[in-house]
Structure formats: C-alpha cells, structure tokens
Scaffold this motif. Structure first.
Motif, PDB file in Angstrom:
ATOM      1  N   SER A  62       0.880 -27.971  79.574  1.00  0.00           N
ATOM      2  CA  SER A  62       2.161 -27.886  78.873  1.00  0.00           C
ATOM      3  C   SER A  62       3.102 -29.013  79.304  1.00  0.00           C
ATOM      4  O   SER A  62       4.054 -29.343  78.593  1.00  0.00           O
ATOM      5  CB  SER A  62       2.826 -26.528  79.113  1.00  0.00           C
TER       6      SER A  62
ATOM      7  N   PHE B  16       0.692 -24.910  74.815  1.00  0.00           N
ATOM      8  CA  PHE B  16       1.943 -24.270  74.424  1.00  0.00           C
ATOM      9  C   PHE B  16       2.346 -23.132  75.354  1.00  0.00           C
ATOM     10  O   PHE B  16       3.377 -22.512  75.154  1.00  0.00           O
ATOM     11  CB  PHE B  16       1.824 -23.724  72.992  1.00  0.00           C
TER      12      PHE B  16
ATOM     13  N   ILE C   2       9.214 -28.670  74.554  1.00  0.00           N
ATOM     14  CA  ILE C   2       8.265 -29.658  74.022  1.00  0.00           C
ATOM     15  C   ILE C   2       9.017 -30.850  73.432  1.00  0.00           C
ATOM     16  O   ILE C   2       8.675 -32.011  73.685  1.00  0.00           O
ATOM     17  CB  ILE C   2       7.356 -29.019  72.954  1.00  0.00           C
TER      18      ILE C   2
ATOM     19  N   THR D  43       9.834 -24.466  72.287  1.00  0.00           N
ATOM     20  CA  THR D  43       9.978 -25.554  71.317  1.00  0.00           C
ATOM     21  C   THR D  43      10.941 -26.612  71.833  1.00  0.00           C
ATOM     22  O   THR D  43      10.677 -27.818  71.737  1.00  0.00           O
ATOM     23  CB  THR D  43      10.490 -25.009  69.973  1.00  0.00           C
TER      24      THR D  43
END
Length: 500
Positions: A68, A224, A232, A229
């Motif tokens: 991640s 993920f 990322i 969100t």
C-alpha cells in the motif's frame, strides 16, 4: 567494513580535488560550464533525487505497511518521466537563450524580464528555507547510519558525513557533485539489486517469502489494504513535486545540447526504475527474512542496513553501506551547491556587489556552502521525525512553490511576473500552513489530516498563477518574441544558441 567505507569516502574527496582544477569560473562552479554529457546528466539527476529515503525511508515504509506504500513509486515514476519530457528540453533551451541563466532564480528573473529583483529574491529565499530543511534530513540519515552500524554517537556520524560532503562540494562545485553522483548512482543501483536478491535466497525463494508474509500479515501484499482514497492520491501526488525541485532540474540546464536529452531521459528512467523497485522489494523481503529469523526490527528504516550486516562479509557490507552513504551524500551535495548558488548569485551578486569578479564569486560560493551546511546540521540535531516525513515537507515546499511556475513558464506564453510571484508565495504559505495545522490542531477531518500538503498547495499555487497572470498586464512583446524563439528552437526551426 570500515576499510570499505573509508575507501569510498576517500574516492569522493579525490573527485572533488580533481574537479577543483577543472573549475575556472562561476559558470563552471555552478553548472559545469554546460559541458555535461547525457549519461552523467541522467545519473546525476537520479542520484541527487534519491536521497537517504531510497535505502531507508522507502524500504522502511514497505517493511511496515507493505504494497500500500508502493503508490508513491507509481507517482514518482510518472512524475519523473513527465519532468524529463516537459521540463528538461525546454528549460535547457530557455536558460541558454535567456541571458545564460545559471540558477533557477536567475531564470525566473530573465524569463519575465524582472528588473525589480523581486522574483529572484523570493525564489532564492524559498530555496534557502526548504533546502536547509531538506539537507537536514540527509544529515539525520547519515547520523543514524553511523549510529546503527558502527555504534558511534549520532552527532559524531553526522559530522563525519558532513565533513566529506562539504569537502568535495567546497572544492569542485558542480563537476565534483556530478562526477560523484555517477559513482554514487552506480553503487546504489547495484546494491539494490544484490541485497534483495541474496535476502530472497536466504528466505527460501519467492514462494517461501510470499508464504511467510501471507501467514503473518497478508495485508502487506494488498495494494489497497490499510490505506484510503485520500492516502493513495497523496502518495501519487509526490510525482507533482518533480517540476519544482531545483537540485534536479538544474541538471537539465547543464547538459551539452538538446539533442542528447532523449538519451539522458532513457538512461535516467531505466536507472530510476531499477533503483526504486529494488528498494520496494528490499523492504518486503526484509520483512519475510526477519520474521523467519524471529528477529523483528525496532526501526523499520534500518532494514537495508541490517540485511547488509547479516548476509554479507565485512568488506562487502561496507561497500553496500557505501550505497546508503551515496544516496545520502549525492542529494546533500546538490542541495548545498544549489543553496550556495542562490545565496551567492541571487543575493550577494545581485544586491550587494554587482562588480564582483568570477574569482570573488567562487570564493563566496564556497563560503556559502559552509554556511548552509552548518545551518542544516544544527537543524538536524534532535530531529525526531522519520526521514521520509522530513523529505516530504521539503519536497512539497519546492513542488508547490516552484512546480507550477517552472511548468507554466515553459508552456504558457501569456504568463507574467505577477502570476509567477503570486504562485510562489501561495504555494509556500499553503504548504507551511497545512503542516502547522496538522501538527497543532486535534480532531481534523480525515480528508485534511491524511492529505499530503502538496495537493492543496499545488492547486492553490496554480490558481494563483493563472489569476495573477490574467488580471494584470500581459507580457511585453520582447518576452513574447523570446518565448516564440525558444519554441522554434525546440522544434528545430532555429539553431540551438551556443554558450560562450
């Protein structure tokens, strides 16, 4: 191990001494006389980009959280490629065309025909503020390296590293920094192929390594898992920072000619891909290896160091740890040089002594190397933040303050001095404000606390640039003509301007 480290450090100083005798004037000291070939340009840009975070921060993040954390790699690769494609050839052409600009503040002033000196002053100030912070992260990494490996006091290791870096930058300037970067870049990529390869063998190969990770913490193999969100997007946003990093884009200004830029881009991207993927894999395989050995790491950022010590004999360990020193030193050296050029060319020469000779400017440049280094060292005492965090602050500062200005100044004909100034100030202020708010205000919404300060600052900086340019007087015809001439040169319609 000590012998290998001392051999490496001695080589760096020797290159600085050789470069000293090749440095005749200020252009040589700050840009190597614009005589740098494509391979040296590529490896120097890459090595100066990848500081201690490449062998400590990134492997440590992969060790702690797994794939991640890999989104940052995607962002950096895309950003670096866009930087080579959009900025590199245009900046080389424009800085040569616009009065032979040799620093980023010098370029801003000449690009917008700013006779007031305000653009040069503000941009040089931004460089000094954020580079002192950035260089301090390198000194922190060096101090921790000597502390972890040799049992030296943190401050002792820090001064050893500082002494060597200051010596070759002080003596040889840009040539010394570029030559040492080539050696350092090769050492780094070789180490990042060897260490994970050997660690993989000791961990039982690919299948056993993956099984170990799955059985202990399978989330480390999921892109993920454990992120959001916003998280990322924040990692991907690191790629935006490339457009505004003075220690990287100054390399584009020094290449011999535009025709060699494509070769430099290919070499640079190949080197970066192998290095950055090797760093990721080192962290993951290191996690599997130490799990199998039932020996977890107190500090994940030491995974490369510990693998080197556990898996290799002393002399080879020393050479591998020299790769970590290389990553740290290559970035610090460039930062010291760019900071010195800002203090010397953009403050001293511009505002205090316009009649200064090349010899006097070189002396002042060397003095400023010492001053900036001491300030960065003082800031690194007692640093508690992770290396990646310290780098992140400075990266966001430069990316937001300079990124939109550099990019738009090369691509948008209508941009003017007011837009550039508004963009630099807005980007800097938003980055600093975002950091302070997150450090001092509790209970912030996740979309604020998790968002990398680069995102709001880059957006705000871009908006300020566009509005500032459109609501004020458009550039003069002379600026338009200069812009058009550079575009024609890039398309091959005009010959490349030669620098004497």
């Amino acid at each position: 191990m000590w012998f290998a480290i001392l051999l490496y450090l001695g080589l760096m100083v020797a290159l600085g001494v050789i470069a000293y005798y090749r440095t005749k004037n200020m252009n040589d000291y700050m840009l190597g006389g614009r005589t740098i070939g494509p391979v040296v340009t590529a490896l120097s840009a890459g090595a100066s980009d990848m500081s201690g975070w490449l062998l400590m921060g990134l492997p440590g993040a992969m060790y702690a959280t797994g794939l991640s954390s890999g989104w940052i790699v995607v962002g950096l690769l895309l950003g670096a490629y866009a930087n080579w494609l959009l900025v590199a050839p245009r900046l080389r052409a424009y800085t040569a065309h616009a009065g032979d600009a040799i620093t980023i503040p010098d370029y801003f002033e000449k690009r917008f025909h700013d006779k007031s000196g305000v653009l040069r002053t503000v941009s040089a100030g931004v460089i000094l503020i954020f580079f002192i912070m950035y260089a301090s992260s390198g000194f922190v990494a060096g101090g921790r390296l000597f502390e972890a490996v040799f049992g030296l006091e943190y401050t002792t290791g820090l001064w050893i590293l500082a002494g060597v870096v200051i010596a070759y930058v002080f003596l040889g300037g840009f040539l010394a920094v570029s030559w040492t970067d080539v050696v350092q870049g090769m050492i780094m990529v070789i180490a990042l192929l060897i260490v994970p390869g050997v660690a993989l063998a000791f961990s039982g190969g690919i299948n056993d390594t993956l099984e170990t990770i799955r059985s202990t913490d399978g989330s480390k193999l999921e892109l993920f898992k454990g992120t959001t969100t916003i998280g990322i997007i924040s990692l991907l946003a690191w790629g935006l920072g490339y457009f505004g990093q003075p220690h990287i884009i100054v390399r584009f200004m020094a290449i011999r000619n535009l025709h060699e830029m494509k070769s430099a881009r290919r070499v640079g991207m190949i080197w970066m891909t192998f290095s950055i993927v090797g760093a990721m894999v080192t962290g993951l395989i290191g996690y599997a290896y130490f799990t199998q050995q039932s020996a977890g790491l107190k500090n994940p950022e030491n995974v490369f160091i510990q693998l080197s010590r556990d898996l290799f004999p002393g002399f080879i360990t020393g050479l591998l740890l020299a790769a970590l020193l290389a990553a740290i030193m290559s970035t610090i050296s460039t930062q010291l040089l760019v900071s010195s050029s800002a203090a010397t060319n953009d403050f001293y020469h511009r505002f205090f002594k316009r009649s200064a000779s090349d010899r006097e400017l070189m002396i002042m440049g060397r003095v400023m190397v010492l001053v900036v280094a001491v300030l960065a060292i003082l800031l690194s005492f007692g640093a508690q933040k992770s290396i990646l965090t310290l780098v992140g602050y400075a990266w966001a500062g430069f990316g937001s303050a300079f990124g939109p200005v550099v990019l738009f100044s090369l691509l948008w004909r209508r941009m003017n001095k007011t837009g550039a100034l508004a963009s630099m100030i807005t980007g800097s202020v938003v980055v600093i404000a975002w950091i302070l708010i997150n450090q001092n205000v509790d209970g912030l919404p996740s979309y604020i606390s998790e968002m990398y300060e680069m995102i709001p600052a880059f957006i705000a900086s871009t908006i300020a640039l566009v509005i500032g340019s459109l609501v004020t007087k458009e550039p003069s015809q002379a600026i338009y003509d200069e812009f058009d001439q550079v575009q024609a040169q890039l398309k091959g319609a005009e010959p490349e301007r030669k620098i004497v």
